[in-house]
Motif scaffolding. Structure first.
Motif, PDB file in Angstrom:
ATOM      1  N   ALA A   1      -0.730  -7.124  -7.120  1.00 32.34           N
ATOM      2  CA  ALA A   1      -0.429  -8.374  -6.400  1.00 32.34           C
ATOM      3  C   ALA A   1      -1.674  -8.843  -5.654  1.00 32.34           C
ATOM      4  O   ALA A   1      -1.809  -8.660  -4.447  1.00 32.34           O
ATOM      5  CB  ALA A   1       0.731  -8.151  -5.448  1.00 32.34           C
ATOM      6  N   THR A   2      -2.583  -9.474  -6.401  1.00 31.40           N
ATOM      7  CA  THR A   2      -3.879  -9.879  -5.824  1.00 31.40           C
ATOM      8  C   THR A   2      -3.725 -10.871  -4.675  1.00 31.40           C
ATOM      9  O   THR A   2      -4.612 -11.004  -3.842  1.00 31.40           O
ATOM     10  CB  THR A   2      -4.758 -10.530  -6.913  1.00 31.40           C
ATOM     11  N   TRP A   3      -2.573 -11.572  -4.621  1.00 31.17           N
ATOM     12  CA  TRP A   3      -2.352 -12.602  -3.597  1.00 31.17           C
ATOM     13  C   TRP A   3      -1.913 -12.002  -2.250  1.00 31.17           C
ATOM     14  O   TRP A   3      -1.839 -12.699  -1.257  1.00 31.17           O
ATOM     15  CB  TRP A   3      -1.302 -13.606  -4.091  1.00 31.17           C
TER      16      TRP A   3
ATOM     17  N   LEU B   1       0.821  -1.217   0.000  1.00 32.47           N
ATOM     18  CA  LEU B   1       0.000   0.000   0.000  1.00 32.47           C
ATOM     19  C   LEU B   1       0.852   1.264   0.000  1.00 32.47           C
ATOM     20  O   LEU B   1       0.328   2.358  -0.178  1.00 32.47           O
ATOM     21  CB  LEU B   1      -0.937   0.012   1.224  1.00 32.47           C
ATOM     22  N   GLN B   2       2.154   1.119   0.222  1.00 33.88           N
ATOM     23  CA  GLN B   2       3.005   2.308   0.360  1.00 33.88           C
ATOM     24  C   GLN B   2       4.230   2.267  -0.558  1.00 33.88           C
ATOM     25  O   GLN B   2       5.379   2.199  -0.086  1.00 33.88           O
ATOM     26  CB  GLN B   2       3.443   2.451   1.816  1.00 33.88           C
ATOM     27  N   PRO B   3       4.004   2.297  -1.876  1.00 35.43           N
ATOM     28  CA  PRO B   3       5.135   2.187  -2.808  1.00 35.43           C
ATOM     29  C   PRO B   3       6.209   3.266  -2.612  1.00 35.43           C
ATOM     30  O   PRO B   3       7.396   2.959  -2.660  1.00 35.43           O
ATOM     31  CB  PRO B   3       4.479   2.292  -4.191  1.00 35.43           C
ATOM     32  N   TYR B   4       5.774   4.504  -2.370  1.00 35.79           N
ATOM     33  CA  TYR B   4       6.754   5.600  -2.226  1.00 35.79           C
ATOM     34  C   TYR B   4       7.697   5.322  -1.056  1.00 35.79           C
ATOM     35  O   TYR B   4       8.919   5.416  -1.168  1.00 35.79           O
ATOM     36  CB  TYR B   4       6.030   6.939  -2.015  1.00 35.79           C
TER      37      TYR B   4
ATOM     38  N   HIS C   1      -3.808  -5.490  -0.461  1.00 38.62           N
ATOM     39  CA  HIS C   1      -3.078  -5.006  -1.640  1.00 38.62           C
ATOM     40  C   HIS C   1      -3.874  -3.882  -2.296  1.00 38.62           C
ATOM     41  O   HIS C   1      -5.028  -3.657  -1.968  1.00 38.62           O
ATOM     42  CB  HIS C   1      -2.846  -6.141  -2.644  1.00 38.62           C
ATOM     43  N   LYS C   2      -3.224  -3.172  -3.197  1.00 39.18           N
ATOM     44  CA  LYS C   2      -3.936  -2.150  -3.956  1.00 39.18           C
ATOM     45  C   LYS C   2      -3.777  -2.436  -5.442  1.00 39.18           C
ATOM     46  O   LYS C   2      -2.849  -3.139  -5.854  1.00 39.18           O
ATOM     47  CB  LYS C   2      -3.416  -0.754  -3.597  1.00 39.18           C
ATOM     48  N   THR C   3      -4.682  -1.873  -6.237  1.00 40.60           N
ATOM     49  CA  THR C   3      -4.592  -1.997  -7.690  1.00 40.60           C
ATOM     50  C   THR C   3      -3.576  -0.975  -8.186  1.00 40.60           C
ATOM     51  O   THR C   3      -3.764   0.226  -8.003  1.00 40.60           O
ATOM     52  CB  THR C   3      -5.970  -1.755  -8.345  1.00 40.60           C
TER      53      THR C   3
ATOM     54  N   GLY D   1      -1.559   1.352 -10.639  1.00 42.87           N
ATOM     55  CA  GLY D   1      -1.787   2.082 -11.882  1.00 42.87           C
ATOM     56  C   GLY D   1      -0.703   3.126 -12.057  1.00 42.87           C
ATOM     57  O   GLY D   1       0.324   3.115 -11.359  1.00 42.87           O
ATOM     58  N   LYS D   2      -0.940   4.043 -12.958  1.00 41.85           N
ATOM     59  CA  LYS D   2       0.046   5.062 -13.333  1.00 41.85           C
ATOM     60  C   LYS D   2       0.581   5.824 -12.113  1.00 41.85           C
ATOM     61  O   LYS D   2       1.779   6.070 -11.985  1.00 41.85           O
ATOM     62  CB  LYS D   2      -0.630   6.019 -14.324  1.00 41.85           C
ATOM     63  N   GLU D   3      -0.340   6.195 -11.219  1.00 41.77           N
ATOM     64  CA  GLU D   3       0.040   6.987 -10.040  1.00 41.77           C
ATOM     65  C   GLU D   3       1.031   6.231  -9.146  1.00 41.77           C
ATOM     66  O   GLU D   3       2.013   6.800  -8.658  1.00 41.77           O
ATOM     67  CB  GLU D   3      -1.237   7.324  -9.248  1.00 41.77           C
ATOM     68  N   ASP D   4       0.787   4.945  -8.956  1.00 48.30           N
ATOM     69  CA  ASP D   4       1.657   4.127  -8.085  1.00 48.30           C
ATOM     70  C   ASP D   4       3.036   3.932  -8.707  1.00 48.30           C
ATOM     71  O   ASP D   4       4.050   3.922  -8.013  1.00 48.30           O
ATOM     72  CB  ASP D   4       0.999   2.767  -7.823  1.00 48.30           C
ATOM     73  N   VAL D   5       3.060   3.775 -10.035  1.00 45.37           N
ATOM     74  CA  VAL D   5       4.337   3.657 -10.742  1.00 45.37           C
ATOM     75  C   VAL D   5       5.125   4.954 -10.584  1.00 45.37           C
ATOM     76  O   VAL D   5       6.315   4.956 -10.265  1.00 45.37           O
ATOM     77  CB  VAL D   5       4.101   3.312 -12.238  1.00 45.37           C
ATOM     78  N   ASN D   6       4.423   6.085 -10.759  1.00 43.54           N
ATOM     79  CA  ASN D   6       5.085   7.388 -10.642  1.00 43.54           C
ATOM     80  C   ASN D   6       5.593   7.662  -9.234  1.00 43.54           C
ATOM     81  O   ASN D   6       6.631   8.309  -9.055  1.00 43.54           O
ATOM     82  CB  ASN D   6       4.154   8.508 -11.109  1.00 43.54           C
TER      83      ASN D   6
END
Length: 337
Positions: free
Chosen positions: A296-298, A257-260, A302-304, A306-311
């Motif tokens: 990562a549905t498993w 949930l916290q990619p950054y 988890h979160k879906t 998208g572009k924002e998470d990649v950025n």
């Protein structure tokens, strides 16, 4: 007769995507080219020896043909594809899966990791690996790498350049063919050193490593020692997928949930390691991380992605001065725009 040695291309600021062999053919490949045309992405990492041990193009390497590793050629026109990428200014990286090789394990069982009863050992997913201590296995992969460089790839990237995970458990179950009494990190470094010597200046070299190698003070039981690997390759690519970190790592309860936050802390530690290395080594690998562009549905929760998470991931590393990156999605479907 060999032609003159190819000079390696100028170092690129790589912003790339993973392209499975199936995604490197037909309309899918055209769509991915379009994605690169429309964005600042400039690199493709293409599977030439995949996770099943299959070689995806018509290889002339003797052992590939002997065992039939290229009996199902997926990319039939690899050379012309590479010429197209060059014409478009797209940097090309050949991905070679090294020690996770169920195909070679089956065809040449003498090279497989064996359990204490002398049978082929399998990991918890039932997959057989080859023994990283077997130098014949090194040479097999290096021959494929050399061929890829000769075909025109700008860079060779070794993946699964490690021992199976859960190292302590594995060590209790198997007997490695280790007559020279090498440690696991020495084996991985030895393989990369030989690859570098054999490939010379025909292509750059990179290695994929576990995300936690940026912060771990040991080889995590898989032979991946950050400092030893960094001395042998041009680029080191930690796989910083937030979904792959366990709860509580870096003080983050739900990493997915916290990619950054995850990327920021992982890159900070990687930079610290590199700064230490620079004091004693003039040449060390540049950091070029893999980021998550999949859901990562498993993982719970988890979160879906998208572009924002990649950025968010790109931004976190950029703040530490790391601008290069690779995006991973096993189906080669990307949200990056």
């Amino acid at each position: 007769m060999e032609g003159p040695a190819v000079q390696t291309p100028p170092k690129e600021k790589v912003k790339g995507i993973y392209v499975s062999a199936w995604s490197a053919v037909g309309t899918k490949f055209e769509q991915l080219i379009q994605l690169l045309d429309q964005t600042d992405l400039n690199t493709m990492v293409i599977d030439i020896k995949n996770d099943s041990g299959q070689v995806t193009y018509a290889s002339a390497v003797p052992m590939v043909n002997e065992i039939g590793a290229n009996s199902h050629v997926i990319i039939k026109d690899l050379k012309s594809k590479l010429q197209l990428l060059k014409a478009k200014g797209i940097y090309s990286i050949a991905r070679i899966v090294v020690f996770k090789d169920p195909y070679l394990s089956k065809k040449k069982s003498a090279y497989a990791i064996k359990n204490r009863a002398g049978e082929i050992w399998r990991d918890n997913k039932g997959i057989a690996w080859v023994d990283p201590y077997k130098e014949e296995v090194w040479d097999y992969n290096i021959q494929i790498a050399k061929e890829a460089a000769d075909l025109g790839f700008d860079e060779i990237q070794f993946d699964y350049v490690r021992f199976p995970e859960n190292g302590k458990k594995v060590d209790q179950e198997v007997i490695f063919d280790n007559s020279q009494q090498w440690t696991k990190p020495q084996v991985i470094e030895g393989f990369l050193k030989r690859a570098r010597e054999r490939i010379g200046n025909k292509a750059y070299l990179s290695a994929d490593v576990f995300g936690l190698t940026t912060s771990s003070d040991n080889d995590m039981g898989i032979g991946q020692d950050w400092s030893m690997i960094s001395k042998q390759v041009h680029y080191i690519s930690p796989m910083l997928y937030p979904s792959h970190y366990s709860s509580g790592v870096y003080g983050v309860k739900s990493p997915d949930l916290q990619p950054y936050s995850i990327i920021s802390k992982a890159i900070r530690d990687a930079k610290t390691k590199n700064e230490q290395l620079m004091k004693t080594n003039s040449e060390i690998a540049e950091i070029r991380p893999w980021y998550q562009d999949f859901t990562a549905t498993w993982v719970k929760p988890h979160k879906t992605y998208g572009k924002e998470d990649v950025n968010e991931q790109i931004k976190a590393a950029k703040e530490h001065g790391v601008e290069q990156f690779l995006l991973w999605n096993s189906n080669s479907i990307y949200s990056y725009r």
